[in-house]
Scaffold this motif. Structure first.
Motif, PDB file in Angstrom:
ATOM      1  N   VAL A   1      -8.214  -3.153   8.644  1.00 39.63           N
ATOM      2  CA  VAL A   1      -8.959  -1.926   8.932  1.00 39.63           C
ATOM      3  C   VAL A   1      -8.041  -0.711   8.766  1.00 39.63           C
ATOM      4  O   VAL A   1      -8.452   0.324   8.249  1.00 39.63           O
ATOM      5  CB  VAL A   1      -9.565  -1.975  10.354  1.00 39.63           C
ATOM      6  CG1 VAL A   1     -10.017  -0.594  10.811  1.00 39.63           C
ATOM      7  CG2 VAL A   1     -10.740  -2.949  10.392  1.00 39.63           C
ATOM      8  N   LEU A   2      -6.785  -0.850   9.159  1.00 42.19           N
ATOM      9  CA  LEU A   2      -5.862   0.290   9.095  1.00 42.19           C
ATOM     10  C   LEU A   2      -5.539   0.688   7.659  1.00 42.19           C
ATOM     11  O   LEU A   2      -5.180   1.841   7.407  1.00 42.19           O
ATOM     12  CB  LEU A   2      -4.561  -0.008   9.858  1.00 42.19           C
ATOM     13  CG  LEU A   2      -4.666   0.069  11.379  1.00 42.19           C
ATOM     14  CD1 LEU A   2      -3.356  -0.302  12.038  1.00 42.19           C
ATOM     15  CD2 LEU A   2      -5.095   1.466  11.833  1.00 42.19           C
ATOM     16  N   VAL A   3      -5.628  -0.230   6.725  1.00 35.67           N
ATOM     17  CA  VAL A   3      -5.448   0.187   5.330  1.00 35.67           C
ATOM     18  C   VAL A   3      -6.797   0.289   4.631  1.00 35.67           C
ATOM     19  O   VAL A   3      -6.890   0.256   3.407  1.00 35.67           O
ATOM     20  CB  VAL A   3      -4.497  -0.740   4.544  1.00 35.67           C
ATOM     21  CG1 VAL A   3      -3.097  -0.644   5.117  1.00 35.67           C
ATOM     22  CG2 VAL A   3      -4.982  -2.171   4.553  1.00 35.67           C
ATOM     23  N   SER A   4      -7.865   0.429   5.437  1.00 30.55           N
ATOM     24  CA  SER A   4      -9.189   0.749   4.902  1.00 30.55           C
ATOM     25  C   SER A   4      -9.750  -0.362   4.012  1.00 30.55           C
ATOM     26  O   SER A   4     -10.434  -0.093   3.036  1.00 30.55           O
ATOM     27  CB  SER A   4      -9.109   2.076   4.127  1.00 30.55           C
ATOM     28  OG  SER A   4     -10.281   2.813   4.311  1.00 30.55           O
ATOM     29  N   ASP A   5      -9.440  -1.603   4.370  1.00 32.38           N
ATOM     30  CA  ASP A   5     -10.017  -2.757   3.687  1.00 32.38           C
ATOM     31  C   ASP A   5     -11.019  -3.453   4.603  1.00 32.38           C
ATOM     32  O   ASP A   5     -10.901  -3.366   5.827  1.00 32.38           O
ATOM     33  CB  ASP A   5      -8.919  -3.794   3.371  1.00 32.38           C
ATOM     34  CG  ASP A   5      -8.239  -3.521   2.057  1.00 32.38           C
ATOM     35  OD1 ASP A   5      -8.786  -2.714   1.275  1.00 32.38           O
ATOM     36  OD2 ASP A   5      -7.166  -4.096   1.810  1.00 32.38           O
ATOM     37  N   ILE A   6     -11.957  -4.159   4.011  1.00 30.85           N
ATOM     38  CA  ILE A   6     -12.785  -5.066   4.803  1.00 30.85           C
ATOM     39  C   ILE A   6     -11.891  -6.238   5.206  1.00 30.85           C
ATOM     40  O   ILE A   6     -11.211  -6.806   4.349  1.00 30.85           O
ATOM     41  CB  ILE A   6     -13.986  -5.560   3.995  1.00 30.85           C
ATOM     42  CG1 ILE A   6     -14.872  -4.371   3.595  1.00 30.85           C
ATOM     43  CG2 ILE A   6     -14.790  -6.579   4.799  1.00 30.85           C
ATOM     44  CD1 ILE A   6     -16.105  -4.758   2.807  1.00 30.85           C
ATOM     45  N   PRO A   7     -11.852  -6.577   6.520  1.00 28.87           N
ATOM     46  CA  PRO A   7     -10.949  -7.656   6.950  1.00 28.87           C
ATOM     47  C   PRO A   7     -11.132  -8.919   6.112  1.00 28.87           C
ATOM     48  O   PRO A   7     -12.254  -9.401   5.933  1.00 28.87           O
ATOM     49  CB  PRO A   7     -11.355  -7.887   8.402  1.00 28.87           C
ATOM     50  CG  PRO A   7     -11.866  -6.569   8.864  1.00 28.87           C
ATOM     51  CD  PRO A   7     -12.562  -5.982   7.655  1.00 28.87           C
TER      52      PRO A   7
ATOM     53  N   ARG B   1       0.789  -1.210   0.000  1.00 28.13           N
ATOM     54  CA  ARG B   1       0.000   0.000   0.000  1.00 28.13           C
ATOM     55  C   ARG B   1       0.828   1.270   0.000  1.00 28.13           C
ATOM     56  O   ARG B   1       0.285   2.373   0.122  1.00 28.13           O
ATOM     57  CB  ARG B   1      -0.918   0.015   1.230  1.00 28.13           C
ATOM     58  CG  ARG B   1      -2.014  -1.020   1.173  1.00 28.13           C
ATOM     59  CD  ARG B   1      -2.729  -0.940  -0.185  1.00 28.13           C
ATOM     60  NE  ARG B   1      -3.958  -1.675  -0.146  1.00 28.13           N
ATOM     61  CZ  ARG B   1      -5.094  -1.196   0.337  1.00 28.13           C
ATOM     62  NH1 ARG B   1      -5.161   0.039   0.781  1.00 28.13           N
ATOM     63  NH2 ARG B   1      -6.164  -1.941   0.350  1.00 28.13           N
TER      64      ARG B   1
ATOM     65  N   LEU C   1       2.089  -1.611  11.075  1.00 30.96           N
ATOM     66  CA  LEU C   1       1.270  -2.736  10.614  1.00 30.96           C
ATOM     67  C   LEU C   1       1.873  -4.081  11.017  1.00 30.96           C
ATOM     68  O   LEU C   1       1.139  -5.037  11.269  1.00 30.96           O
ATOM     69  CB  LEU C   1       1.025  -2.662   9.105  1.00 30.96           C
ATOM     70  CG  LEU C   1      -0.418  -2.221   8.815  1.00 30.96           C
ATOM     71  CD1 LEU C   1      -0.590  -0.759   9.140  1.00 30.96           C
ATOM     72  CD2 LEU C   1      -0.865  -2.530   7.430  1.00 30.96           C
TER      73      LEU C   1
ATOM     74  N   MET D   1      -7.334  -8.571  11.381  1.00 34.26           N
ATOM     75  CA  MET D   1      -8.469  -7.663  11.214  1.00 34.26           C
ATOM     76  C   MET D   1      -8.039  -6.210  11.348  1.00 34.26           C
ATOM     77  O   MET D   1      -8.392  -5.371  10.528  1.00 34.26           O
ATOM     78  CB  MET D   1      -9.564  -8.004  12.227  1.00 34.26           C
ATOM     79  CG  MET D   1     -10.250  -9.329  11.947  1.00 34.26           C
ATOM     80  SD  MET D   1     -11.612  -9.706  13.104  1.00 34.26           S
ATOM     81  CE  MET D   1     -12.865  -8.544  12.545  1.00 34.26           C
TER      82      MET D   1
END
Lengths: 216, 216, 216
Positions: B144-150, B34, B44, B140
C-alpha cells in the motif's frame, strides 16, 4: 451501556448484520472487477464491511473490536464474498436494489456508530464524526487496498448523509430524547438524503484550481 | 501467558527475530526497486516486518505493541534495510533462498500470532485469522505504501498457507494438545504449503467478470 | 504526566494547534489539486494534521486519542480546509511562508510526540521514533489516500529532521535535563535542519538498483 430495550438491541444486531452484508458485497464486487483471487475477494468483503467499525472501536479504546470478537460479522462478510465470487453476474445486475441496500447499510452503521461512541463518553461532535466514520471507513479501506482514491472523497453526497444521521442521534442524546426515536429519525434522514443524492445526482462542490496540474 | 517451557520461549524469540529479518528484507527490496531514499527503505523494512504484529496487537488491545516496546524488532529491521540499501545486488541475487526464508518467516509469524491471540482470549476462529494477519499484514502495508495492490490479494497461495498453520495451533489449543507439538506442526504445514505453492505454482481461483472493465 | 510548568503547557497547546493548522493546509492543498470535493478536502485536512498523533496515541495505548477527544484539533483542521477550499489560489501563492510553517509544525509535532511517548513510559529509542511518526504520519496518510507514494519516503531531509528533534528531547530526558530547555533545543534543531534541507536541497542518498525496472 445505553438505555435501549432488549428488543431494540436484538433488532439492532439484525440490522447491523444486514449492513455488514451489503457493505461486504460492495467490497467483493470491487475485488472481482479488479481480478483479485478468492482470498482477495474475501479480504475486501471483510475490509469493506468492518474497517469502519473496527477503526471506531480502536479510537474509542473498545478492544478487541466487535467485528473481531463476534464471529457473526466475519461470517456474514464471508458469505457475501463467496456469493459474489461465484455469482458475480447476478449480483452485478442488481445494481439498483444494491444502491438502496447500501444506503440502508450506511444509515444503520452511522447511527449505531454514533451510539457506541456516546456510550464510551466521547464528546458529542466527535461521536457524530465517529458515526460517520463507521459508515464510510470500510469503503475507504476497500478503495485504498485496490490503489484507488476513496470514492467517498469525491463522490456524490455520501459521507454527509452519514454525518447528518449520526448528528441526529447525538443531538437527541444531548436533549435526553428517547434513543429509539432518535435512532429511527437519524437512520431515516441518512437514508433519505442518500436516496435523494442518488436519484438527483446531488454532490458537494469541487474546488478546481485555476491552472494547476490536477494529477501531479 | 501460555504454557511453554522457557527454552521454547527463547527459541520462539530467536525465530521471531529471524522472521522479522526476512520480512524486512522483502520490504527493503521493494523500496529500493521503487527508488525510495534511505529513510524510505528503512520505513518499508520496518513496515513489512512489523505491521502485521502491530495490527494484531492493536486489535487484541495489547498496547504498546511488542514491536514498539522491544527495540530488537526495530534493530533487526534496520539491519535488513541497511544491508539491502548497500548490497542490493547481492540480496536480489539470492532470490531462491529468499523465497524459502520468506516462507519460513510466514510460518513463524502465523503460529506465533495465533498463540498470542489465544493468550488474549480471542475466540478460536478469530485467533486463527489474527495469526494469518500477523503473517500477511506487513506485506500488505508494504505494498500500500508504494501504491500497489497488495500482492497477497492476488498472488499464489500465501495467506491460505498462513491460515492453515495458524488453524493447527488453534485447533490444538481447543483439544488441549501440547503447544510445542501443535506449534511445530502448524509451522511445518504453513511452510510446506507455501513451498509447494512456489514450486508448483498453486494459486487460488480468480473470478473473471464476463465483460466488465477490470481496471476501472 | 510530565514536569512542565503550566505556562509551558498552555504555550505547547497553542503551538500544537498552530502545527495542526499548517499540516491541515498541506492536506487541503493536495486534496484541491486532485479535484476532491469539499468533504474530501476536509478529510485530507484532518488526516494530514492528525493521523500522526492519532497513530502515536493508538500505539502507546492512549485512547481515545487527543485529536479525537479534543474538538479544537478538528476545528482548526476544518478551518484550514475551508480556507483552502475557498481561497486556493491565495494559499497556493504563499509557498515560501508555507514551507517554513510546515517546518515549524514538524518541529513542534516531533518534540511534543516524543514527550508524550516518554510520559507513557516507552523506551527512549521508541519515544524518539514515535516523535518522528507524530511529525510525518499525517503526511503519509494524506499521500496514501490520494494513491501516491508518501513524499516523505523519497523527499528531501524531512523525517530525519523530525527524528533529530525528537532525539534531543529523549536524550535530555535520559540525562534529567529541564524539559523546557530540551524541548526548545529539539524543536530548534528540527526546524534548522529542515530549513537547511529546503534551502540547499539536502537529501538522503537513494539506492538505484543497477538495472531493475524501477516502476514495476
Amino acid at each position: 451501556m445505553i438505555d435501549t430495550t432488549r428488543a431494540l438491541h436484538t433488532l439492532l444486531l439484525v440490522l447491523d448484520l444486514f449492513g455488514t452484508f451489503v457493505f461486504a458485497l460492495s467490497g467483493a464486487l470491487v475485488a472481482v472487477r479488479r481480478g483479485l483471487d478468492l482470498f482477495g475477494v474475501l479480504v475486501l468483503s471483510f475490509a469493506a464491511s468492518s474497517a469502519g467499525g473496527i477503526t471506531r472501536d480502536l479510537l474509542i479504546g473498545a478492544t478487541p473490536p466487535a467485528a473481531i470478537e463476534d464471529w457473526r460479522y466475519l461470517g456474514v462478510s464471508m458469505l457475501a464474498g463467496l456469493l459474489t465470487f461465484f455469482r458475480y453476474a447476478d449480483i452485478e445486475r442488481m445494481r439498483n436494489p444494491m444502491q438502496l441496500s447500501d444506503a440502508a447499510g450506511l444509515a444503520l452503521f452511522a447511527v449505531a456508530g454514533a451510539q457506541k461512541a456516546l456510550a464510551y463518553d466521547l464528546p458529542p461532535g466527535m461521536a457524530a464524526l465517529l458515526g460517520m466514520l463507521t459508515g464510510i471507513g470500510g469503503g475507504m479501506l476497500r478503495d485504498v487496498l485496490v490503489s484507488d482514491i476513496p470514492a467517498v472523497l469525491r463522490a456524490e453526497l455520501y459521507a454527509m448523509a452519514a454525518l447528518a444521521g449520526a448528528g441526529v442521534v447525538v443531538v437527541g442524546d444531548m436533549l435526553h430524547m428517547p434513543p429509539t426515536a432518535t435512532t429511527l429519525t437519524g437512520a431515516g434522514l441518512c437514508f433519505g438524503l442518500r436516496f435523494m443524492a442518488i436519484r438527483y445526482g446531488w454532490r458537494l462542490p469541487v474546488a478546481r484550481p485555476p491552472d494547476a496540474d490536477r494529477h501531479s
